[in-house]
Design a protein around this motif. Structure first.
Motif, PDB file in Angstrom:
ATOM      1  N   PRO A  69       0.836  -1.215   0.000  1.00 58.74           N
ATOM      2  CA  PRO A  69       0.000   0.000   0.000  1.00 58.74           C
ATOM      3  C   PRO A  69       0.866   1.260   0.000  1.00 58.74           C
ATOM      4  O   PRO A  69       2.049   1.229   0.374  1.00 58.74           O
ATOM      5  CB  PRO A  69      -0.780  -0.122   1.302  1.00 58.74           C
ATOM      6  CG  PRO A  69       0.121  -0.915   2.207  1.00 58.74           C
ATOM      7  CD  PRO A  69       0.834  -1.894   1.311  1.00 58.74           C
ATOM      8  N   PHE A  70       0.283   2.391  -0.419  1.00 59.99           N
ATOM      9  CA  PHE A  70       0.983   3.672  -0.455  1.00 59.99           C
ATOM     10  C   PHE A  70       0.633   4.497   0.773  1.00 59.99           C
ATOM     11  O   PHE A  70      -0.522   4.564   1.186  1.00 59.99           O
ATOM     12  CB  PHE A  70       0.593   4.459  -1.714  1.00 59.99           C
ATOM     13  CG  PHE A  70       1.070   3.848  -2.995  1.00 59.99           C
ATOM     14  CD1 PHE A  70       2.395   3.994  -3.403  1.00 59.99           C
ATOM     15  CD2 PHE A  70       0.202   3.127  -3.800  1.00 59.99           C
ATOM     16  CE1 PHE A  70       2.835   3.428  -4.584  1.00 59.99           C
ATOM     17  CE2 PHE A  70       0.630   2.559  -4.989  1.00 59.99           C
ATOM     18  CZ  PHE A  70       1.953   2.707  -5.389  1.00 59.99           C
ATOM     19  N   VAL A  71       1.664   5.131   1.349  1.00 55.47           N
ATOM     20  CA  VAL A  71       1.448   6.069   2.444  1.00 55.47           C
ATOM     21  C   VAL A  71       1.121   7.429   1.837  1.00 55.47           C
ATOM     22  O   VAL A  71       1.886   7.972   1.042  1.00 55.47           O
ATOM     23  CB  VAL A  71       2.690   6.160   3.346  1.00 55.47           C
ATOM     24  CG1 VAL A  71       2.503   7.215   4.420  1.00 55.47           C
ATOM     25  CG2 VAL A  71       2.986   4.804   3.979  1.00 55.47           C
ATOM     26  N   THR A  72      -0.035   7.969   2.197  1.00 54.75           N
ATOM     27  CA  THR A  72      -0.520   9.237   1.661  1.00 54.75           C
ATOM     28  C   THR A  72      -0.671  10.243   2.801  1.00 54.75           C
ATOM     29  O   THR A  72      -0.562   9.882   3.982  1.00 54.75           O
ATOM     30  CB  THR A  72      -1.877   9.027   0.958  1.00 54.75           C
ATOM     31  OG1 THR A  72      -2.794   8.427   1.887  1.00 54.75           O
ATOM     32  CG2 THR A  72      -1.722   8.103  -0.257  1.00 54.75           C
ATOM     33  N   PRO A  73      -0.911  11.518   2.501  1.00 56.05           N
ATOM     34  CA  PRO A  73      -1.071  12.501   3.572  1.00 56.05           C
ATOM     35  C   PRO A  73      -2.122  12.068   4.595  1.00 56.05           C
ATOM     36  O   PRO A  73      -3.198  11.584   4.239  1.00 56.05           O
ATOM     37  CB  PRO A  73      -1.508  13.766   2.823  1.00 56.05           C
ATOM     38  CG  PRO A  73      -0.861  13.629   1.479  1.00 56.05           C
ATOM     39  CD  PRO A  73      -0.937  12.160   1.164  1.00 56.05           C
ATOM     40  N   GLY A  74      -1.771  12.226   5.868  1.00 52.58           N
ATOM     41  CA  GLY A  74      -2.696  11.906   6.934  1.00 52.58           C
ATOM     42  C   GLY A  74      -2.784  10.444   7.291  1.00 52.58           C
ATOM     43  O   GLY A  74      -3.634  10.049   8.104  1.00 52.58           O
ATOM     44  N   THR A  75      -1.887   9.618   6.727  1.00 56.26           N
ATOM     45  CA  THR A  75      -1.934   8.184   7.011  1.00 56.26           C
ATOM     46  C   THR A  75      -0.629   7.704   7.643  1.00 56.26           C
ATOM     47  O   THR A  75       0.375   8.420   7.670  1.00 56.26           O
ATOM     48  CB  THR A  75      -2.205   7.358   5.739  1.00 56.26           C
ATOM     49  OG1 THR A  75      -1.083   7.466   4.844  1.00 56.26           O
ATOM     50  CG2 THR A  75      -3.463   7.836   5.029  1.00 56.26           C
ATOM     51  N   VAL A  76      -0.668   6.469   8.108  1.00 50.27           N
ATOM     52  CA  VAL A  76       0.473   5.850   8.780  1.00 50.27           C
ATOM     53  C   VAL A  76       0.717   4.482   8.154  1.00 50.27           C
ATOM     54  O   VAL A  76      -0.219   3.697   7.989  1.00 50.27           O
ATOM     55  CB  VAL A  76       0.189   5.669  10.292  1.00 50.27           C
ATOM     56  CG1 VAL A  76       1.353   4.991  10.997  1.00 50.27           C
ATOM     57  CG2 VAL A  76      -0.121   7.011  10.938  1.00 50.27           C
ATOM     58  N   GLY A  77       1.970   4.201   7.792  1.00 51.22           N
ATOM     59  CA  GLY A  77       2.341   2.889   7.283  1.00 51.22           C
ATOM     60  C   GLY A  77       2.846   2.014   8.412  1.00 51.22           C
ATOM     61  O   GLY A  77       3.695   2.429   9.210  1.00 51.22           O
ATOM     62  N   ILE A  78       2.321   0.789   8.487  1.00 54.43           N
ATOM     63  CA  ILE A  78       2.623  -0.106   9.607  1.00 54.43           C
ATOM     64  C   ILE A  78       3.118  -1.448   9.091  1.00 54.43           C
ATOM     65  O   ILE A  78       2.468  -2.071   8.239  1.00 54.43           O
ATOM     66  CB  ILE A  78       1.360  -0.342  10.474  1.00 54.43           C
ATOM     67  CG1 ILE A  78       0.816   0.994  11.004  1.00 54.43           C
ATOM     68  CG2 ILE A  78       1.659  -1.295  11.621  1.00 54.43           C
ATOM     69  CD1 ILE A  78      -0.585   0.882  11.591  1.00 54.43           C
ATOM     70  N   ASP A  79       4.282  -1.879   9.586  1.00 54.33           N
ATOM     71  CA  ASP A  79       4.730  -3.264   9.397  1.00 54.33           C
ATOM     72  C   ASP A  79       3.970  -4.114  10.417  1.00 54.33           C
ATOM     73  O   ASP A  79       4.157  -3.953  11.628  1.00 54.33           O
ATOM     74  CB  ASP A  79       6.233  -3.391   9.655  1.00 54.33           C
ATOM     75  CG  ASP A  79       7.074  -2.962   8.471  1.00 54.33           C
ATOM     76  OD1 ASP A  79       6.715  -3.306   7.326  1.00 54.33           O
ATOM     77  OD2 ASP A  79       8.091  -2.271   8.684  1.00 54.33           O
ATOM     78  N   VAL A  80       3.115  -4.995   9.938  1.00 48.17           N
ATOM     79  CA  VAL A  80       2.300  -5.798  10.859  1.00 48.17           C
ATOM     80  C   VAL A  80       3.180  -6.836  11.546  1.00 48.17           C
ATOM     81  O   VAL A  80       3.878  -7.611  10.887  1.00 48.17           O
ATOM     82  CB  VAL A  80       1.143  -6.482  10.116  1.00 48.17           C
ATOM     83  CG1 VAL A  80       0.331  -7.350  11.080  1.00 48.17           C
ATOM     84  CG2 VAL A  80       0.240  -5.443   9.445  1.00 48.17           C
ATOM     85  N   ALA A  81       3.142  -6.832  12.864  1.00 54.50           N
ATOM     86  CA  ALA A  81       3.895  -7.819  13.638  1.00 54.50           C
ATOM     87  C   ALA A  81       3.057  -9.065  13.866  1.00 54.50           C
ATOM     88  O   ALA A  81       3.479 -10.191  13.582  1.00 54.50           O
ATOM     89  CB  ALA A  81       4.345  -7.216  14.964  1.00 54.50           C
ATOM     90  N   TRP A  82       1.845  -8.852  14.397  1.00 49.38           N
ATOM     91  CA  TRP A  82       0.951  -9.963  14.720  1.00 49.38           C
ATOM     92  C   TRP A  82      -0.484  -9.587  14.408  1.00 49.38           C
ATOM     93  O   TRP A  82      -0.875  -8.428  14.556  1.00 49.38           O
ATOM     94  CB  TRP A  82       1.046 -10.330  16.201  1.00 49.38           C
ATOM     95  CG  TRP A  82       2.387 -10.857  16.610  1.00 49.38           C
ATOM     96  CD1 TRP A  82       3.389 -10.178  17.242  1.00 49.38           C
ATOM     97  CD2 TRP A  82       2.891 -12.181  16.382  1.00 49.38           C
ATOM     98  NE1 TRP A  82       4.475 -10.984  17.429  1.00 49.38           N
ATOM     99  CE2 TRP A  82       4.198 -12.229  16.911  1.00 49.38           C
ATOM    100  CE3 TRP A  82       2.346 -13.320  15.803  1.00 49.38           C
ATOM    101  CZ2 TRP A  82       4.961 -13.378  16.871  1.00 49.38           C
ATOM    102  CZ3 TRP A  82       3.114 -14.477  15.754  1.00 49.38           C
ATOM    103  CH2 TRP A  82       4.409 -14.495  16.291  1.00 49.38           C
ATOM    104  N   CYS A  83      -1.254 -10.589  13.997  1.00 47.60           N
ATOM    105  CA  CYS A  83      -2.678 -10.404  13.778  1.00 47.60           C
ATOM    106  C   CYS A  83      -3.422 -11.607  14.324  1.00 47.60           C
ATOM    107  O   CYS A  83      -3.086 -12.755  14.005  1.00 47.60           O
ATOM    108  CB  CYS A  83      -2.987 -10.234  12.286  1.00 47.60           C
ATOM    109  SG  CYS A  83      -4.731  -9.914  11.935  1.00 47.60           S
ATOM    110  N   GLY A  84      -4.417 -11.354  15.164  1.00 52.35           N
ATOM    111  CA  GLY A  84      -5.213 -12.437  15.724  1.00 52.35           C
ATOM    112  C   GLY A  84      -6.297 -12.896  14.764  1.00 52.35           C
ATOM    113  O   GLY A  84      -6.792 -12.123  13.942  1.00 52.35           O
TER     114      GLY A  84
END
Length: 358
Positions: free
Chosen positions: A20-35
């Protein structure tokens, strides 16, 4: 990047997709864990429900199946968009996974944005998902978590927020007695919240493994087997004949609902937390003659900050609820299949989309 994509009932595929692209007002996250959530299981076995079917785009996200799944996620910020000044690369975060119209008020005083028109969830209605290696979300939905909270435990803050909101809906206070039916993930986490608030918690659960998890995790003072004990009589015994002040239905099973109606004291509060895939029934005369309050609850609303504070302060230990960790390649055979066919053996199974956490 790799991601688990929902195509249709019984059809989830792990495949390569674009980052995904990081755009104004957003945050890019490397997902560590997902339940893996119960709602994910419902989508797999009964859906699509929240997931928009192919060719029928969700009104806000504009997306339809295939959809990247996963909404109980923790991770590390890898980029921030223009205008984001209060988060930085390297921060640990969890996601409050809402998809809402831009004109919906989500400010600190809002109590109903989760009930707004066309509401859906990231990881179900589009917007990427925690079962992908990276995700980009609006700044509003990224909540910073102290580095002292392990990222695997942080992934449980989302379902813990469900329990927190259910407790808010109930109005439970310290010193009251609560009956929780079901020691699955939501039942256990709701119990953890209620006990942290100072209530006495009684859990009714037929699975011996889940009863043991309730005891080991310390979320209840009393854990009962409804196949061996008259739960209603025991609750009355424990409350001097009065009955429970509050009941939380966390099973979507009719006998559990009936037990709560009988075990609650007059003027008691019954909160339905579970998602029912079929109609349930009330003995309306009992509701009337005891003047019971019956309340529904869905997800959370401005709950994450308070829940994060509880976890950071050590009021709730999330480690006991993590019963499995897997990679994307074993999402179905060791994840979904276990939780669908052997759910008494597991509470929360976490997935590492990148495999780095394993």
């Amino acid at each position: 990047m790799r991601a688990a994509r929902y195509y249709d009932r019984g059809d989830i595929r792990v495949e390569e997709i674009a980052e995904p692209f990081v755009t104004p007002g957003t945050v890019g996250i490397d997902v560590a864990w997902c339940g893996i959530c119960g709602s994910d299981l419902h989508e797999y076995t009964e859906g699509p429900i929240f997931i928009p079917p192919a060719g029928h785009p969700q009104p806000i996200s504009g997306e339809s199946a295939p959809i990247t799944m996963g909404h109980e996620m923790s991770g590390v910020v890898y980029a921030v968009g223009e205008g984001v000044t209060d988060l930085a690369v390297g921060d640990h975060v969890v996601v409050e996974p809402y998809i809402l119209h831009d004109d919906v008020d989500t400010g600190p005083a809002s109590r109903d944005y989760h009930l707004s028109r066309d509401m859906n969830f990231i990881g179900l209605g589009g917007g990427g998902g925690g079962l992908g290696e990276r995700i980009v979300v609006k700044r509003r939905w990224a909540h910073r978590v102290a580095d002292s909270v392990p990222l695997d435990q942080a992934a449980l803050i989302e379902p813990l927020s469900v329990g927190y909101h259910a407790a808010e809906r109930s109005g439970v206070t310290a010193g009251e007695t609560v009956l929780v039916t079901g020691a699955g993930p939501i039942g256990l986490l709701t119990s953890a919240i209620v006990k942290a608030l100072g209530a006495t918690v009684i859990i009714s659960e037929p699975s011996p493994l889940r009863r043991q998890k309730a005891l080991d995790s310390g979320v209840a003072q009393h854990v009962l087997d409804p196949r061996a004990v008259d739960v209603v009589a025991k609750v009355r015994e424990l409350t001097g004949g009065a009955g429970a002040d509050v009941g939380f239905e966390c099973t979507s099973v009719q006998p559990a609902l009936d037990t709560l109606v009988d075990a609650l004291k007059p003027h008691g509060v019954l909160v339905v937390v579970s998602i029912w895939g079929h109609p349930g029934a009330f003995d309306m005369q009992k509701i009337v003659l005891k003047e019971l309050d019956v309340r529904g609850t869905i997800a959370y609303v401005n709950s994450h900050p308070a829940v994060i504070a509880l976890v950071e302060a050590g009021k709730i230990d999330l480690a006991p609820f993590i019963t499995g960790k897997i990679g994307l390649d074993h999402l179905i055979d060791e994840g979904f299949d276990t939780l669908i066919h052997h759910n008494e053996t597991a509470v929360k199974i976490l997935v590492s989309p990148s495999g780095r956490g394993l």
